[in-house]
Design a protein around this motif. Structure first.
Motif, PDB file in Angstrom:
ATOM      1  N   THR A  48      -4.630   6.576  -2.171  1.00  0.00           N
ATOM      2  CA  THR A  48      -3.848   5.364  -1.917  1.00  0.00           C
ATOM      3  C   THR A  48      -3.787   4.495  -3.160  1.00  0.00           C
ATOM      4  O   THR A  48      -4.770   4.366  -3.883  1.00  0.00           O
ATOM      5  CB  THR A  48      -4.458   4.576  -0.751  1.00  0.00           C
ATOM      6  OG1 THR A  48      -4.455   5.397   0.424  1.00  0.00           O
ATOM      7  CG2 THR A  48      -3.660   3.314  -0.457  1.00  0.00           C
TER       8      THR A  48
ATOM      9  N   TYR B 184      -2.407   0.526  -4.433  1.00  0.00           N
ATOM     10  CA  TYR B 184      -2.098  -0.816  -3.928  1.00  0.00           C
ATOM     11  C   TYR B 184      -1.396  -1.634  -5.009  1.00  0.00           C
ATOM     12  O   TYR B 184      -1.583  -1.402  -6.203  1.00  0.00           O
ATOM     13  CB  TYR B 184      -3.370  -1.539  -3.509  1.00  0.00           C
ATOM     14  CG  TYR B 184      -4.232  -0.762  -2.548  1.00  0.00           C
ATOM     15  CD1 TYR B 184      -5.297   0.009  -3.006  1.00  0.00           C
ATOM     16  CD2 TYR B 184      -3.992  -0.795  -1.174  1.00  0.00           C
ATOM     17  CE1 TYR B 184      -6.091   0.730  -2.136  1.00  0.00           C
ATOM     18  CE2 TYR B 184      -4.783  -0.068  -0.293  1.00  0.00           C
ATOM     19  CZ  TYR B 184      -5.827   0.692  -0.780  1.00  0.00           C
ATOM     20  OH  TYR B 184      -6.615   1.405   0.094  1.00  0.00           O
TER      21      TYR B 184
ATOM     22  N   LYS C  44      -8.952   7.973  -0.820  1.00  0.00           N
ATOM     23  CA  LYS C  44      -7.942   7.759   0.218  1.00  0.00           C
ATOM     24  C   LYS C  44      -6.535   8.130  -0.259  1.00  0.00           C
ATOM     25  O   LYS C  44      -5.569   7.968   0.488  1.00  0.00           O
ATOM     26  CB  LYS C  44      -7.937   6.296   0.665  1.00  0.00           C
ATOM     27  CG  LYS C  44      -9.225   5.841   1.324  1.00  0.00           C
ATOM     28  CD  LYS C  44      -9.115   4.383   1.762  1.00  0.00           C
ATOM     29  CE  LYS C  44     -10.389   3.912   2.445  1.00  0.00           C
ATOM     30  NZ  LYS C  44     -10.296   2.480   2.869  1.00  0.00           N
TER      31      LYS C  44
ATOM     32  N   SER D 234      -4.042  -1.214  -8.166  1.00  0.00           N
ATOM     33  CA  SER D 234      -5.347  -0.579  -8.029  1.00  0.00           C
ATOM     34  C   SER D 234      -5.171   0.688  -7.194  1.00  0.00           C
ATOM     35  O   SER D 234      -4.119   0.891  -6.588  1.00  0.00           O
ATOM     36  CB  SER D 234      -6.357  -1.526  -7.373  1.00  0.00           C
ATOM     37  OG  SER D 234      -5.908  -1.918  -6.079  1.00  0.00           O
ATOM     38  N   ARG D 235      -6.214   1.511  -7.170  1.00  0.00           N
ATOM     39  CA  ARG D 235      -6.118   2.747  -6.395  1.00  0.00           C
ATOM     40  C   ARG D 235      -7.469   3.123  -5.826  1.00  0.00           C
ATOM     41  O   ARG D 235      -8.517   2.742  -6.361  1.00  0.00           O
ATOM     42  CB  ARG D 235      -5.550   3.881  -7.240  1.00  0.00           C
ATOM     43  CG  ARG D 235      -6.409   4.335  -8.377  1.00  0.00           C
ATOM     44  CD  ARG D 235      -5.670   5.352  -9.262  1.00  0.00           C
ATOM     45  NE  ARG D 235      -5.416   6.604  -8.556  1.00  0.00           N
ATOM     46  CZ  ARG D 235      -4.571   7.539  -8.997  1.00  0.00           C
ATOM     47  NH1 ARG D 235      -3.910   7.343 -10.131  1.00  0.00           N
ATOM     48  NH2 ARG D 235      -4.399   8.664  -8.319  1.00  0.00           N
ATOM     49  N   HIS D 236      -7.414   3.893  -4.740  1.00  0.00           N
ATOM     50  CA  HIS D 236      -8.613   4.403  -4.091  1.00  0.00           C
ATOM     51  C   HIS D 236      -8.399   5.903  -3.960  1.00  0.00           C
ATOM     52  O   HIS D 236      -7.702   6.372  -3.055  1.00  0.00           O
ATOM     53  CB  HIS D 236      -8.784   3.736  -2.723  1.00  0.00           C
ATOM     54  CG  HIS D 236     -10.119   3.962  -2.101  1.00  0.00           C
ATOM     55  ND1 HIS D 236     -10.655   5.219  -1.910  1.00  0.00           N
ATOM     56  CD2 HIS D 236     -11.034   3.087  -1.616  1.00  0.00           C
ATOM     57  CE1 HIS D 236     -11.827   5.108  -1.329  1.00  0.00           C
ATOM     58  NE2 HIS D 236     -12.089   3.827  -1.145  1.00  0.00           N
ATOM     59  N   ASN D 237      -8.985   6.675  -4.863  1.00  0.00           N
ATOM     60  CA  ASN D 237      -8.681   8.104  -4.926  1.00  0.00           C
ATOM     61  C   ASN D 237      -9.165   8.864  -3.701  1.00  0.00           C
ATOM     62  O   ASN D 237      -8.532   9.841  -3.286  1.00  0.00           O
ATOM     63  CB  ASN D 237      -9.264   8.711  -6.202  1.00  0.00           C
ATOM     64  CG  ASN D 237      -8.471   8.327  -7.426  1.00  0.00           C
ATOM     65  OD1 ASN D 237      -7.350   7.814  -7.323  1.00  0.00           O
ATOM     66  ND2 ASN D 237      -9.044   8.544  -8.600  1.00  0.00           N
TER      67      ASN D 237
ATOM     68  N   SER E 211       0.846  -1.182   0.000  1.00  0.00           N
ATOM     69  CA  SER E 211       0.000   0.000   0.000  1.00  0.00           C
ATOM     70  C   SER E 211       0.885   1.236   0.000  1.00  0.00           C
ATOM     71  O   SER E 211       1.998   1.220   0.525  1.00  0.00           O
ATOM     72  CB  SER E 211      -0.905   0.029   1.232  1.00  0.00           C
ATOM     73  OG  SER E 211      -1.753  -1.085   1.277  1.00  0.00           O
TER      74      SER E 211
END
Length: 120
Positions: free
Chosen positions: A78, A80, A76, A71-74, A21
């Motif tokens: 973040t 991965y 956050k 992958s990503r979590h915008n 992460s």
């Protein structure tokens, strides 16, 4: 400035899995690509995977295709990296990177790295 903090590295046996992460903070972050690079002892830093701002486009080094997933979590800020079927040759320090352009071209910011060691 952008600060990047990686986590999730460690020691794993060949065939195992790890999930890295990377959390970004600092300046307003919007419209930027994120990615992962790695550097093994005595070797140059190499591209591993990159993902566009909206996650609609991703790219991988040939050596990790089919085994690693980015992958990503915008919300956050973040990104991965899911690493499966790990091999001893995946052993390296893994660095998170941010490219202020929409796709990964030439990183503008780097994390400090997290060590991944795969034992045979």
């Amino acid at each position: 400035q952008v600060q990047l903090v990686e986590s999730g590295g460690g020691l794993v046996q060949a065939g195992g899995s790890l999930r890295l992460s990377c959390a970004a903070s600092g300046r307003t972050l919007s419209g930027y690509a994120m990615g992962w690079f790695r550097q093994a002892p005595g070797k140059e830093r190499e591209f591993v995977a990159g993902i566009s701002w909206l996650g609609s486009s991703s790219s991988y080094a040939d050596s990790v295709k089919g085994r690693f997933t980015i992958s990503r979590h915008n919300a956050k800020n973040t990104v991965y990296l899911q690493m499966n079927s790990l091999k001893p040759e995946d052993t390296a320090t893994y660095y998170c990177a941010v490219d202020l352009r929409p796709t990964m071209t030439s990183p503008d910011y780097w994390g400090q790295g997290t060590q991944v060691t795969v034992s045979s």
